[in-house]
Each structure stands twice: as C-alpha cells, then as structure tokens.
Design a protein around this motif. Structure first.
Motif, PDB file in Angstrom:
ATOM      1  N   ASP A   1       7.429  14.425 -19.891  1.00 50.46           N
ATOM      2  CA  ASP A   1       8.144  14.032 -19.393  1.00 50.46           C
ATOM      3  C   ASP A   1       7.572  12.600 -18.380  1.00 50.46           C
ATOM      4  N   PHE A   2       7.861  14.124 -17.076  1.00 48.16           N
ATOM      5  CA  PHE A   2       6.961  12.857 -15.576  1.00 48.16           C
ATOM      6  C   PHE A   2       5.966  12.583 -16.114  1.00 48.16           C
ATOM      7  N   THR A   3       5.290  12.471 -16.858  1.00 46.36           N
ATOM      8  CA  THR A   3       4.015  11.698 -17.196  1.00 46.36           C
ATOM      9  C   THR A   3       4.423  10.703 -18.189  1.00 46.36           C
ATOM     10  N   VAL A   4       4.345  10.754 -19.168  1.00 46.50           N
ATOM     11  CA  VAL A   4       4.843   9.993 -20.042  1.00 46.50           C
ATOM     12  C   VAL A   4       5.321   8.616 -20.029  1.00 46.50           C
ATOM     13  N   PHE A   5       6.715   9.589 -18.365  1.00 40.75           N
ATOM     14  CA  PHE A   5       7.648   8.129 -18.693  1.00 40.75           C
ATOM     15  C   PHE A   5       6.904   7.413 -16.997  1.00 40.75           C
ATOM     16  N   ASN A   6       6.015   8.380 -16.404  1.00 43.88           N
ATOM     17  CA  ASN A   6       5.352   7.600 -15.101  1.00 43.88           C
ATOM     18  C   ASN A   6       4.654   7.422 -15.283  1.00 43.88           C
ATOM     19  N   VAL A   7       3.056   7.688 -15.255  1.00 46.53           N
ATOM     20  CA  VAL A   7       1.933   7.306 -15.479  1.00 46.53           C
ATOM     21  C   VAL A   7       2.163   5.730 -15.985  1.00 46.53           C
ATOM     22  N   PRO A   8       2.668   5.099 -17.047  1.00 50.38           N
ATOM     23  CA  PRO A   8       2.084   4.060 -17.463  1.00 50.38           C
ATOM     24  C   PRO A   8       3.138   3.141 -16.531  1.00 50.38           C
ATOM     25  N   GLY A   9       3.963   2.709 -15.198  1.00 51.45           N
ATOM     26  CA  GLY A   9       4.316   2.689 -14.623  1.00 51.45           C
ATOM     27  C   GLY A   9       3.557   2.186 -13.388  1.00 51.45           C
ATOM     28  N   LEU A  10       2.762   3.894 -13.301  1.00 53.65           N
ATOM     29  CA  LEU A  10       1.547   3.707 -11.671  1.00 53.65           C
ATOM     30  C   LEU A  10       0.008   2.988 -11.980  1.00 53.65           C
ATOM     31  N   VAL A  11       0.265   2.700 -13.633  1.00 54.93           N
ATOM     32  CA  VAL A  11      -1.480   2.093 -14.243  1.00 54.93           C
ATOM     33  C   VAL A  11      -1.097   0.880 -13.813  1.00 54.93           C
ATOM     34  N   ASN A  12      -0.281   0.303 -14.489  1.00 47.66           N
ATOM     35  CA  ASN A  12       0.602  -0.977 -14.453  1.00 47.66           C
ATOM     36  C   ASN A  12       0.097  -1.640 -12.574  1.00 47.66           C
ATOM     37  N   ASN A  13       1.119  -0.601 -11.545  1.00 49.08           N
ATOM     38  CA  ASN A  13       0.912  -0.836 -10.374  1.00 49.08           C
ATOM     39  C   ASN A  13      -0.352  -0.832  -9.480  1.00 49.08           C
ATOM     40  N   CYS A  14      -1.238  -0.190 -10.143  1.00 51.36           N
ATOM     41  CA  CYS A  14      -2.775   0.005  -9.773  1.00 51.36           C
ATOM     42  C   CYS A  14      -3.597  -1.483 -10.042  1.00 51.36           C
ATOM     43  N   LEU A  15      -2.980  -1.391 -11.647  1.00 51.75           N
ATOM     44  CA  LEU A  15      -4.013  -2.814 -12.003  1.00 51.75           C
ATOM     45  C   LEU A  15      -3.674  -4.080 -11.215  1.00 51.75           C
ATOM     46  N   GLN A  16      -2.077  -3.914 -10.912  1.00 53.96           N
ATOM     47  CA  GLN A  16      -2.054  -5.290 -10.297  1.00 53.96           C
ATOM     48  C   GLN A  16      -2.227  -5.799  -8.968  1.00 53.96           C
ATOM     49  N   LYS A  17      -2.663  -4.286  -8.140  1.00 53.71           N
ATOM     50  CA  LYS A  17      -2.756  -4.118  -6.768  1.00 53.71           C
ATOM     51  C   LYS A  17      -4.542  -4.784  -6.489  1.00 53.71           C
ATOM     52  N   ASN A  18      -4.581  -4.464  -7.410  1.00 54.35           N
ATOM     53  CA  ASN A  18      -6.434  -4.856  -7.573  1.00 54.35           C
ATOM     54  C   ASN A  18      -6.612  -5.759  -8.598  1.00 54.35           C
ATOM     55  N   GLU A  19      -5.396  -6.807  -9.072  1.00 57.35           N
ATOM     56  CA  GLU A  19      -5.065  -7.970  -9.024  1.00 57.35           C
ATOM     57  C   GLU A  19      -6.674  -7.918 -10.469  1.00 57.35           C
ATOM     58  N   VAL A  20      -5.921  -6.859 -11.848  1.00 59.35           N
ATOM     59  CA  VAL A  20      -6.623  -7.203 -13.713  1.00 59.35           C
ATOM     60  C   VAL A  20      -5.870  -6.747 -13.923  1.00 59.35           C
ATOM     61  N   THR A  21      -6.355  -6.825 -14.958  1.00 55.18           N
ATOM     62  CA  THR A  21      -5.243  -6.845 -15.940  1.00 55.18           C
ATOM     63  C   THR A  21      -6.044  -5.138 -17.179  1.00 55.18           C
ATOM     64  N   LEU A  22      -5.079  -4.559 -17.573  1.00 56.18           N
ATOM     65  CA  LEU A  22      -5.205  -3.738 -18.462  1.00 56.18           C
ATOM     66  C   LEU A  22      -6.451  -3.812 -18.958  1.00 56.18           C
ATOM     67  N   GLU A  23      -6.956  -5.474 -19.827  1.00 58.95           N
ATOM     68  CA  GLU A  23      -8.117  -5.304 -20.661  1.00 58.95           C
ATOM     69  C   GLU A  23      -9.230  -5.219 -20.032  1.00 58.95           C
ATOM     70  N   ASP A  24      -8.853  -5.818 -18.903  1.00 61.46           N
ATOM     71  CA  ASP A  24     -10.111  -5.699 -17.660  1.00 61.46           C
ATOM     72  C   ASP A  24     -11.418  -4.656 -17.086  1.00 61.46           C
ATOM     73  N   ILE A  25     -10.813  -3.566 -17.954  1.00 59.86           N
ATOM     74  CA  ILE A  25     -10.931  -1.918 -17.199  1.00 59.86           C
ATOM     75  C   ILE A  25     -11.448  -1.642 -18.394  1.00 59.86           C
ATOM     76  N   ASP A  26     -12.958  -0.696 -17.601  1.00 58.05           N
ATOM     77  CA  ASP A  26     -13.897  -0.405 -18.888  1.00 58.05           C
ATOM     78  C   ASP A  26     -13.872   0.825 -19.405  1.00 58.05           C
ATOM     79  N   LEU A  27     -13.478   1.791 -18.592  1.00 63.61           N
ATOM     80  CA  LEU A  27     -12.950   2.883 -18.686  1.00 63.61           C
ATOM     81  C   LEU A  27     -11.952   3.287 -17.919  1.00 63.61           C
TER      82      LEU A  27
END
Lengths: 80, 340
Positions: B237-263
C-alpha cells in the motif's frame, strides 16, 4: 452503484497470464491457481484506489464468490 | 555549483545459490512455478557464513578499481549504505578505507537505509561534489539480509538476496564514456510505518536475542522478533499509493513530463508489485526496466545492478533521461533523474 462490468475487469487484472478471462460474478475467486496472499493484497489496494474503501484481509478471506466482494464494497460505501 | 556525474558501477553477488528448487525442497507445499510466477525471481545468492556486508562491499569496490577508471588515490570520499553492518561501531566504511588502501585524507561513513538507499546515496554524493567537498565519491551498497531471515519464513526467503555494488560519482565526466549527470531529487519519509518492515531485536531498544518464538497465523509462519518482519500489505500500500506522487514530484522538479523519460529504473522489489506500481504511475511497460530474475531483491543494490545491466546492454544511450526511484523500509522513498 459500482459498475459491475468494470469491477469484474479490475478483478480479472489481478491474476497473472490472463488466467481469469472466464471469470464471472459467481466465480470462486480463490480457486484460480495464481491466487495467493499477494493477489489479495493487490486486489485490496485496487479497491482502495478505485472506491476509496478499506477492506481487511480477514473480511476478504470470508468472501468466496466475486459477487461477495462486490457486495462488501457496496455495503462499505453505503455506511461511509 | 559543480555538476555531479555517475561514472560507472559494478556489482558482486556472493557464492551461495538459492534457487526456487531449493526453496521448494525446504517448503514442499510451495511449487517452483508459483514462486517465480508472482515474484519474477528464480535465483538469489547468500553470503557465505563467514562473509559480512563489509566483505561484499570490499569485493565490489575492488572489482570497480580493476576496471581502471580511477586510481584508488583519487577517491576522496567513501560512503557505504548498509543495514547489516559488521559492527555497531565503528562504521564499516572506516574499515573499508583501510582494507581498500584508500587515502587517509578522505571522509568515510555508513548510512542506514534499505531499498531507497541508493537514491539517497546519490543525493549525498551529489551534495559533496557540488559543494566542492569532494571530487570523486565512491558509493557502496552492501547488504546481507539473509542473516535476518528466519528459516521458516518462506515468503521473505523467496524475495531477498545478498549483494554489494560500487558506484563512482565525480565532478568531471569521463571522455568517451556514457555518464549520467545527476539532476534533481524528490524524497519522502513516513516513520509511522517503521513497524511494518523491521528487525526488532538485537539493537539497543530490545537487546535480547535468541529467546523470541516463531509466531504462526493460520498455519503459516508470520513473525519472529529476532528476524526480519515484513507486513506485505502495508508495504504494498505504501508503495502503490505514494510512489506515483513521488515520481510526479520528481518530474516537476526536473521540468520534464512522464513521456520525456526514456527509461524508468525502480527498486526491484518483486515483479508483481512493480507491475502494479508501474500501472499506477501510467508508465508504459517498454520504458520500465525489470532486472530481478537472477538476483532477487537485493535491497539498496537493486537499482545500481539494474542500471549496470541497462548500460551493458545498450538500453541507455547518449541523451537519454533515466528516472531512478527507491522505496521501502523506513518507510522511506526517493527519486532522481539522470541525464546521459
């Protein structure tokens, strides 16, 4: 009211290798061979995510048919 | 501010092979197929009886130096991530400085994190490099969780394996070599979940060890306070409910979108959970790296091992953006972006 068709699709997705393609609301969901504690955990997380309802593993273990789980969620939503 | 780059990484898996056949022989009620179908794991390795995390760390680091990328004398900081250190004190990294023959003019310390540890280690290393405190940081992850697993605990036995990795983080890229520039980080911590993944006995809160009893629930091994306990549902539960938010946060900080990531390289916990969290994050399967079959969950080593394989197999090429994300015991999580 939860959409039965969507609910059933989400339920089927918890099983590996499309094992549960033929699943119906009357199916005994624990009788599929890939069902185990990890499937249960994942199903409960899916339910929490989709319907914002917390179901205990014990309550899930008392269900036998897919429909039992459906009714359990409906009941929880009604009492929320 | 100086930039910081991941220059290269190596890993070491110890000798004792624990395959599914062996687990099946110890727990006949569990089929080999069923173990691998869910976890995606076929093999894990355990350290030999007299081998510690410090020993695995030493071997991984020596293997790194054998590559000839850097001379030992040029390393000016050593960080070791471990939760199974050789001693309460001193910190294992100090012992490694001597064993590896590194300069006495360097800083060295351990930090205690599990599955999020590699990302935090990169965060520390980047901090040291970009503030000018160090030029070449050797980041080691080493874990012998096998020592924490109760012989009757078949669930944890199927998941965890021992390993060590060594990664060099430097202020200058190496010419002609694909290096990953370390960009921005996102972190998360929820200490209220500490009890869900824990070894309770043996440290100072509960020093006694050797008297705890196995607890069984519905005829299945549940816990023994002398050993590793994991509440799978809580961690899931911790993983599936918190990791998506963390990933989004990291994408925003780096000013990129989900699609910009190659791997995407996530902590390789088990394949089933990875698949769920991938879907929750809306990451396509072809951009989501899985490397767990032949190693198991090696805690802080899974991300550098997977990164190593992705590079060796040319999955990552120049210009690629690679997002790393670790999560687990603490409960703790972290994500960062590499630009190759």
């Amino acid at each position: 009211m939860i959409n039965i068709q969507k609910f059933l699709e989400e339920f089927k997705e918890q099983y590996v290798d499309n094992e549960a393609t033929g699943m119906t609301m009357e199916s005994e969901f624990k009788s599929f061979s890939s069902w185990d504690s990890l499937t249960a955990i994942s199903l409960l997380a899916e339910i929490k995510y989709r319907y914002n309802v917390d179901i205990e593993e014990d309550d899930l273990n008392r269900c036998s048919r897919v429909a039992d789980v459906y009714h359990l969620i409906e009941k929880k939503i009604a009492h929320a | 501010m100086h930039s910081a780059y991941i220059i290269d990484t190596t890993y070491f898996l110890p000798e004792i092979l624990i395959d599914n056949e062996r687990i099946n022989a110890e727990h006949p009620e569990w089929s080999v197929d069923k173990i691998s179908a869910k976890t995606g794991i076929e093999k894990r390795y355990y350290a030999k009886e007299d081998q510690t995390s410090g020993d695995l760390a030493y071997i991984a680091a020596e293997q790194f130096f054998e590559k000839g990328i850097i001379e030992k004398s040029k390393v000016d900081f050593l960080i070791l991530c471990t939760q199974s250190p050789d001693y309460f004190l001193p910190t294992t990294a100090c012992i490694l400085q001597d064993r590896l023959g590194l300069s006495k003019g360097i800083g060295a310390f351990d930090f205690n994190l599990g599955c999020s540890g590699f990302v935090y280690g990169l965060g520390i290393a980047k901090g040291l490099v970009s503030s000018g405190q160090a030029k070449n940081v050797l980041l080691i992850t080493a874990e012998t969780y096998s020592r924490f697993i109760n012989p009757n605990d078949k669930k944890n036995k199927t998941i965890f394996g021992d390993a060590a990795t060594a990664t060099l983080i430097s202020s200058e890229p190496v010419l002609g070599k694909p290096v990953g520039k370390i960009l921005h980080f996102s972190y998360g911590t929820d200490g209220s979940g500490a009890k869900h993944l824990i070894v309770k006995n043996g440290a100072l809160r509960n020093m006694q060890k050797g008297n705890a009893a196995d607890v069984y629930v519905a005829d299945e091994f549940y816990s023994n306070d002398d050993y590793l306990f994991m509440d799978g549902k809580q961690i899931f539960d911790f993983t599936v409910f918190n990791v998506p938010g963390l990933v989004n946060n990291c994408l925003q900080k780096n000013e990129v979108t989900l699609e910009d990531i190659d791997l995407y390289i996530f902590h390789q916990a088990n394949e089933f959970m990875l698949d769920r969290v991938r879907r929750m994050c809306k990451i396509p399967a072809e951009k989501f790296y899985i490397f767990i079959k032949d190693t198991g969950n090696t805690v802080s080593s899974t991300i550098p091992i997977a990164l190593n394989h992705a590079l060796e197999n040319n999955v990552i090429s120049k210009g690629n953006k690679v997002l790393l994300c670790g999560f687990g015991v603490g409960l703790s999580m972290g994500a960062t972006l590499l630009e190759y």
